[in-house]
Design a protein around this motif. Structure first.
Motif, PDB file in Angstrom:
ATOM      1  N   ASN A   1       0.805  -1.222   0.000  1.00  0.00           N
ATOM      2  CA  ASN A   1       0.000   0.000   0.000  1.00  0.00           C
ATOM      3  C   ASN A   1       0.835   1.268   0.000  1.00  0.00           C
ATOM      4  N   ALA A   2       1.867   1.286  -0.815  1.00  0.00           N
ATOM      5  CA  ALA A   2       2.720   2.468  -0.866  1.00  0.00           C
ATOM      6  C   ALA A   2       3.023   2.810  -2.319  1.00  0.00           C
ATOM      7  N   LEU A   3       2.775   4.067  -2.680  1.00  0.00           N
ATOM      8  CA  LEU A   3       3.070   4.504  -4.042  1.00  0.00           C
ATOM      9  C   LEU A   3       4.581   4.600  -4.223  1.00  0.00           C
ATOM     10  N   ALA A   4       5.019   4.570  -5.477  1.00  0.00           N
ATOM     11  CA  ALA A   4       6.454   4.644  -5.764  1.00  0.00           C
ATOM     12  C   ALA A   4       7.001   6.013  -5.374  1.00  0.00           C
ATOM     13  N   VAL A   5       8.150   6.011  -4.713  1.00  0.00           N
ATOM     14  CA  VAL A   5       8.898   7.264  -4.545  1.00  0.00           C
ATOM     15  C   VAL A   5       9.616   7.527  -5.870  1.00  0.00           C
ATOM     16  N   ALA A   6      10.117   6.456  -6.447  1.00  0.00           N
ATOM     17  CA  ALA A   6      10.691   6.504  -7.801  1.00  0.00           C
ATOM     18  C   ALA A   6      10.674   5.081  -8.342  1.00  0.00           C
ATOM     19  N   SER A   7      10.588   4.969  -9.667  1.00  0.00           N
ATOM     20  CA  SER A   7      10.654   3.632 -10.271  1.00  0.00           C
ATOM     21  C   SER A   7      11.359   3.725 -11.617  1.00  0.00           C
ATOM     22  N   VAL A   8      11.908   2.596 -12.034  1.00  0.00           N
ATOM     23  CA  VAL A   8      12.602   2.548 -13.331  1.00  0.00           C
ATOM     24  C   VAL A   8      12.274   1.232 -14.020  1.00  0.00           C
ATOM     25  N   ALA A   9      11.908   1.336 -15.301  1.00  0.00           N
ATOM     26  CA  ALA A   9      11.815   0.137 -16.141  1.00  0.00           C
ATOM     27  C   ALA A   9      12.858   0.295 -17.234  1.00  0.00           C
ATOM     28  N   SER A  10      13.544  -0.791 -17.548  1.00  0.00           N
ATOM     29  CA  SER A  10      14.510  -0.695 -18.649  1.00  0.00           C
ATOM     30  C   SER A  10      14.373  -1.883 -19.572  1.00  0.00           C
ATOM     31  N   ARG A  11      14.860  -1.698 -20.788  1.00  0.00           N
ATOM     32  CA  ARG A  11      14.796  -2.762 -21.795  1.00  0.00           C
ATOM     33  C   ARG A  11      16.117  -2.768 -22.552  1.00  0.00           C
ATOM     34  N   ILE A  12      16.605  -3.984 -22.796  1.00  0.00           N
ATOM     35  CA  ILE A  12      17.830  -4.133 -23.587  1.00  0.00           C
ATOM     36  C   ILE A  12      17.617  -5.226 -24.620  1.00  0.00           C
ATOM     37  N   THR A  13      17.957  -4.945 -25.875  1.00  0.00           N
ATOM     38  CA  THR A  13      17.980  -5.997 -26.899  1.00  0.00           C
ATOM     39  C   THR A  13      19.421  -6.119 -27.388  1.00  0.00           C
ATOM     40  N   LEU A  14      19.920  -7.359 -27.439  1.00  0.00           N
ATOM     41  CA  LEU A  14      21.309  -7.601 -27.856  1.00  0.00           C
ATOM     42  C   LEU A  14      21.361  -8.164 -29.270  1.00  0.00           C
ATOM     43  N   GLU A  15      22.352  -7.746 -30.007  1.00  0.00           N
ATOM     44  CA  GLU A  15      22.630  -8.356 -31.308  1.00  0.00           C
ATOM     45  C   GLU A  15      24.138  -8.499 -31.389  1.00  0.00           C
ATOM     46  N   ASN A  16      24.618  -9.716 -31.514  1.00  0.00           N
ATOM     47  CA  ASN A  16      26.067  -9.984 -31.523  1.00  0.00           C
ATOM     48  C   ASN A  16      26.778  -9.313 -30.346  1.00  0.00           C
ATOM     49  N   GLU A  17      26.221  -9.490 -29.163  1.00  0.00           N
ATOM     50  CA  GLU A  17      26.833  -8.977 -27.912  1.00  0.00           C
ATOM     51  C   GLU A  17      26.815  -7.442 -27.811  1.00  0.00           C
ATOM     52  N   VAL A  18      26.162  -6.775 -28.750  1.00  0.00           N
ATOM     53  CA  VAL A  18      26.092  -5.305 -28.693  1.00  0.00           C
ATOM     54  C   VAL A  18      24.629  -4.928 -28.433  1.00  0.00           C
ATOM     55  N   ILE A  19      24.410  -3.815 -27.721  1.00  0.00           N
ATOM     56  CA  ILE A  19      23.027  -3.379 -27.443  1.00  0.00           C
ATOM     57  C   ILE A  19      22.458  -2.737 -28.712  1.00  0.00           C
ATOM     58  N   SER A  20      21.478  -3.411 -29.322  1.00  0.00           N
ATOM     59  CA  SER A  20      20.928  -2.861 -30.568  1.00  0.00           C
ATOM     60  C   SER A  20      19.749  -1.936 -30.255  1.00  0.00           C
ATOM     61  N   GLN A  21      19.063  -2.188 -29.156  1.00  0.00           N
ATOM     62  CA  GLN A  21      17.941  -1.319 -28.773  1.00  0.00           C
ATOM     63  C   GLN A  21      17.887  -1.226 -27.252  1.00  0.00           C
ATOM     64  N   ALA A  22      17.643  -0.019 -26.744  1.00  0.00           N
ATOM     65  CA  ALA A  22      17.559   0.145 -25.288  1.00  0.00           C
ATOM     66  C   ALA A  22      16.546   1.212 -24.940  1.00  0.00           C
ATOM     67  N   SER A  23      15.896   1.049 -23.794  1.00  0.00           N
ATOM     68  CA  SER A  23      15.104   2.166 -23.283  1.00  0.00           C
ATOM     69  C   SER A  23      15.145   2.161 -21.763  1.00  0.00           C
ATOM     70  N   VAL A  24      15.127   3.372 -21.227  1.00  0.00           N
ATOM     71  CA  VAL A  24      15.081   3.572 -19.779  1.00  0.00           C
ATOM     72  C   VAL A  24      13.873   4.455 -19.518  1.00  0.00           C
ATOM     73  N   VAL A  25      12.923   3.954 -18.739  1.00  0.00           N
ATOM     74  CA  VAL A  25      11.687   4.709 -18.497  1.00  0.00           C
ATOM     75  C   VAL A  25      11.568   4.977 -16.994  1.00  0.00           C
ATOM     76  N   LEU A  26      11.323   6.241 -16.650  1.00  0.00           N
ATOM     77  CA  LEU A  26      11.323   6.644 -15.243  1.00  0.00           C
ATOM     78  C   LEU A  26       9.900   6.914 -14.758  1.00  0.00           C
ATOM     79  N   GLY A  27       9.592   6.458 -13.544  1.00  0.00           N
ATOM     80  CA  GLY A  27       8.277   6.704 -12.960  1.00  0.00           C
ATOM     81  C   GLY A  27       8.387   7.566 -11.715  1.00  0.00           C
ATOM     82  N   ALA A  28       7.388   8.388 -11.479  1.00  0.00           N
ATOM     83  CA  ALA A  28       7.245   9.204 -10.256  1.00  0.00           C
ATOM     84  C   ALA A  28       8.266  10.334 -10.147  1.00  0.00           C
ATOM     85  N   VAL A  29       8.953  10.640 -11.251  1.00  0.00           N
ATOM     86  CA  VAL A  29       9.946  11.716 -11.188  1.00  0.00           C
ATOM     87  C   VAL A  29       9.740  12.760 -12.291  1.00  0.00           C
ATOM     88  N   ALA A  30       8.541  12.804 -12.828  1.00  0.00           N
ATOM     89  CA  ALA A  30       8.195  13.784 -13.870  1.00  0.00           C
ATOM     90  C   ALA A  30       6.665  13.846 -13.900  1.00  0.00           C
TER      91      ALA A  30
END
Ligand code: FAD
Length: 291
Positions: free
Chosen positions: A191-220
């Motif tokens: 029963n507690a709202l986030a003070v802050a939260s983060v979701a992230s995503r990584i897609t790898l192609e040949n050991e390199v990050i081909s796609q990434a996202s970092v999404v922030l919650g409760a800080v904007a």
């Protein structure tokens, strides 16, 4: 506080609900009511009538179609936690749902209400944005699909029109070698709202990050895609120092407020720590995910 007298409608079909929305100009849509009823009792919002979506079975489905999962707007966090398709394809969404409220609230609340309320600290949107989810909005005359990130326009503000209903959430199944994770910091376990939260995503192609996202919650004012941090990661080999740099940029991109739960300074520190940890977890998942 006692609720003022309000007309109550509980249509059995989507078509009926949409017609009522046009007819009853001062009505409000009610899903689980866990946000709305509190606001009505506190006098923060007013309504002459409530249109409950509880009896509309078509809004409660979870199905896989082609390469996407389609969740009806009335799916509850508890159903997200226990559904095999979601557990298989989106463990991060299960974690976000588990972090919400308490078992009682999780059984009543809905994914549609969590999104439509557009509260900056809501737990499901950051993961859904990282997963590139979109929304289906329907009114009597038209239907449109919108990107979830573009749905939010400010605290408690969205592009959803008065006569429109959010009917479902479409989540593309992540491609192979993709990992998504969600981390939330709150002042209590339940029963507690986030003070802050983060979701992230990584897609790898040949050991390199081909796609990434970092999404922030409760800080904007709305869930925030940290563009600079995301872009820094793409095209690079993952490493602790790269994640540390991205975390520090995400901290700069956050624009939190000070409130009863935390100061601006503490929220920014949290974003840095949560981003670094979430990226490390997403990487582990991407490496393990053959697709
Ligand atoms: C004790 C407590 C603890 C909580 N803890 C958390 C938490 O940890 N994390 C968190 O994220 N939230 C938390 N909440 C907030 C709330 O439970 C969630 O945001 C919940 O998902 C809201 O869903 P609902 O179905 O109850 O929405 P409702 O209250 O029914 O609706 C919320 C708003 O969305 C609109 N709406 C609902 N469905 C639709 C639709 N399909 N189309 C268009 N508009 C719609 C309503 O008109 C209303 O304005 C908590 C609430 C309580 C009371």
């Amino acid at each position: 506080m006692i609720l003022p007298e309000i007309e109550y409608h509980a249509p059995r079909t989507l078509a009926e609900a949409l017609k009522l929305l046009v007819k009853l100009k001062e009505a409000r849509i009610m899903a689980g009511g866990t946000d709305l009823l509190v606001e009505l009792k506190q006098g923060l919002v007013e309504a002459e009538a409530l249109i409950s979506l509880q009896n509309i079975k078509e809004l409660k489905k979870i199905e896989k179609k082609d390469q996407s999962l389609r969740l009806g707007a009335m799916v509850t966090p508890q159903e997200i936690i226990s559904h095999p398709l979601i557990k298989q394809h989106f463990p991060a969404l299960v974690e976000a749902a588990k972090s919400m409220a308490s078992p009682q609230v999780r059984s009543l609340a809905t994914i549609g209400g969590n999104i439509a309320s557009a509260v900056p600290s809501a737990d499901l949107p950051p993961t859904l944005i990282a997963a590139e989810a979109s929304l289906e909005l329907q009114c009597t005359e038209s239907f449109r699909e919108v990107n979830l990130l573009e749905f939010f326009t400010g605290p408690r503000l969205t592009i959803c029109r008065d006569e429109e209903l959010l009917i479902s959430i479409l989540i593309p199944v992540p491609p192979p070698k993709t990992g998504i994770s969600f981390l939330k910091f709150s002042l209590r376990e339940a029963n507690a709202l986030a003070v802050a939260s983060v979701a992230s995503r990584i897609t790898l192609e040949n050991e390199v990050i081909s796609q990434a996202s970092v999404v922030l919650g409760a800080v904007a004012p709305s869930p925030l895609l940290a563009l600079k941090a995301s872009e820094l990661l793409e095209g690079k080999k993952p490493s602790p120092s790269l994640f540390e740099k991205a975390a520090s940029i995400a901290k700069d991109e956050a624009s939190p407020i000070s409130d009863i739960r935390s100061s601006i300074w503490y929220r920014k520190e949290l974003i840095q720590v949560l981003t670094r940890r979430s990226l490390a977890e997403s990487l582990k998942r991407a490496q393990k995910n053959p697709g």
